[in-house]
Design a protein around this motif. Structure first.
Motif, mmCIF file in Angstrom:
data_model
loop_
_atom_site.group_PDB
_atom_site.id
_atom_site.type_symbol
_atom_site.label_atom_id
_atom_site.label_comp_id
_atom_site.label_asym_id
_atom_site.label_seq_id
_atom_site.Cartn_x
_atom_site.Cartn_y
_atom_site.Cartn_z
ATOM 1 N N HIS A 46 0.845 -1.189 0.000
ATOM 2 C CA HIS A 46 0.000 0.000 0.000
ATOM 3 C C HIS A 46 0.879 1.238 0.000
ATOM 4 O O HIS A 46 1.969 1.242 0.565
ATOM 5 C CB HIS A 46 -0.907 0.045 1.227
ATOM 6 N N ARG A 47 0.413 2.270 -0.611
ATOM 7 C CA ARG A 47 1.185 3.507 -0.712
ATOM 8 C C ARG A 47 1.585 4.037 0.659
ATOM 9 O O ARG A 47 2.688 4.540 0.845
ATOM 10 C CB ARG A 47 0.373 4.553 -1.469
ATOM 11 N N GLU A 48 0.718 3.935 1.643
ATOM 12 C CA GLU A 48 0.982 4.482 2.972
ATOM 13 C C GLU A 48 1.902 3.602 3.807
ATOM 14 O O GLU A 48 2.327 3.983 4.872
ATOM 15 C CB GLU A 48 -0.326 4.717 3.746
ATOM 16 N N ASN A 49 2.202 2.390 3.325
ATOM 17 C CA ASN A 49 3.068 1.491 4.064
ATOM 18 C C ASN A 49 4.495 1.678 3.571
ATOM 19 O O ASN A 49 4.836 1.301 2.460
ATOM 20 C CB ASN A 49 2.614 0.037 3.882
ATOM 21 N N SER A 50 5.343 2.242 4.412
ATOM 22 C CA SER A 50 6.727 2.553 4.057
ATOM 23 C C SER A 50 7.613 1.323 4.011
ATOM 24 O O SER A 50 8.748 1.401 3.559
ATOM 25 C CB SER A 50 7.295 3.535 5.075
ATOM 26 N N GLY A 51 7.109 0.190 4.513
ATOM 27 C CA GLY A 51 7.925 -1.008 4.597
ATOM 28 C C GLY A 51 8.697 -1.092 5.905
ATOM 29 O O GLY A 51 9.355 -2.084 6.186
ATOM 30 N N GLU A 88 3.850 11.257 11.907
ATOM 31 C CA GLU A 88 5.103 10.676 11.451
ATOM 32 C C GLU A 88 4.824 9.405 10.643
ATOM 33 O O GLU A 88 4.371 9.492 9.514
ATOM 34 C CB GLU A 88 6.018 10.418 12.650
ATOM 35 N N ARG A 89 5.042 8.261 11.224
ATOM 36 C CA ARG A 89 4.940 7.001 10.486
ATOM 37 C C ARG A 89 3.566 6.345 10.544
ATOM 38 O O ARG A 89 3.129 5.714 9.581
ATOM 39 C CB ARG A 89 5.965 6.007 11.024
#
Length: 108
Positions: A46-51, A88-89
């Protein structure tokens, strides 16, 4: 009373978002229980998941401070506490907010 807590890391630089959230919720809401569950793995790609993880969390808070407070107001109380992490995250938080009496009733 039962306290489910994330363990504090030894140095501030390695503190996880889970630890930060637990610490802030404990200070602001004096909960009998606070549980943070990381569900970021369910949102990979997902776009919002930075990994990096800790982007999608479930948070359960049982506190006497919720006595006489409606559900939306309870959620606002929690969101005010974790506002910095949300900027933030942390992208999404599922909330369960209960009084000790409500928590005891749901265990039956």
């Amino acid at each position: 009373m039962r306290r489910a807590l994330a363990r504090a890391m030894s140095s501030a630089s390695s503190t996880t978002y889970r630890d930060r959230i637990v610490s802030k919720v404990e200070k602001a809401l004096a909960p009998a229980t606070v549980v943070v569950e990381d569900e970021s793995h369910k949102h990979r790609g997902h776009r919002e998941n930075s990994g990096l993880g800790e982007t999608h969390l479930n948070l359960e808070v049982v506190s006497e401070k919720f006595e006489g407070v409606g559900l939306v107001a309870r959620h606002r109380m929690v969101y005010e506490v974790i506002e910095e992490e949300m900027k933030e995250r942390v992208h999404a938080v599922g909330l369960k907010t209960k009084t000790p009496a409500e928590a005891a009733a749901t265990k039956k």
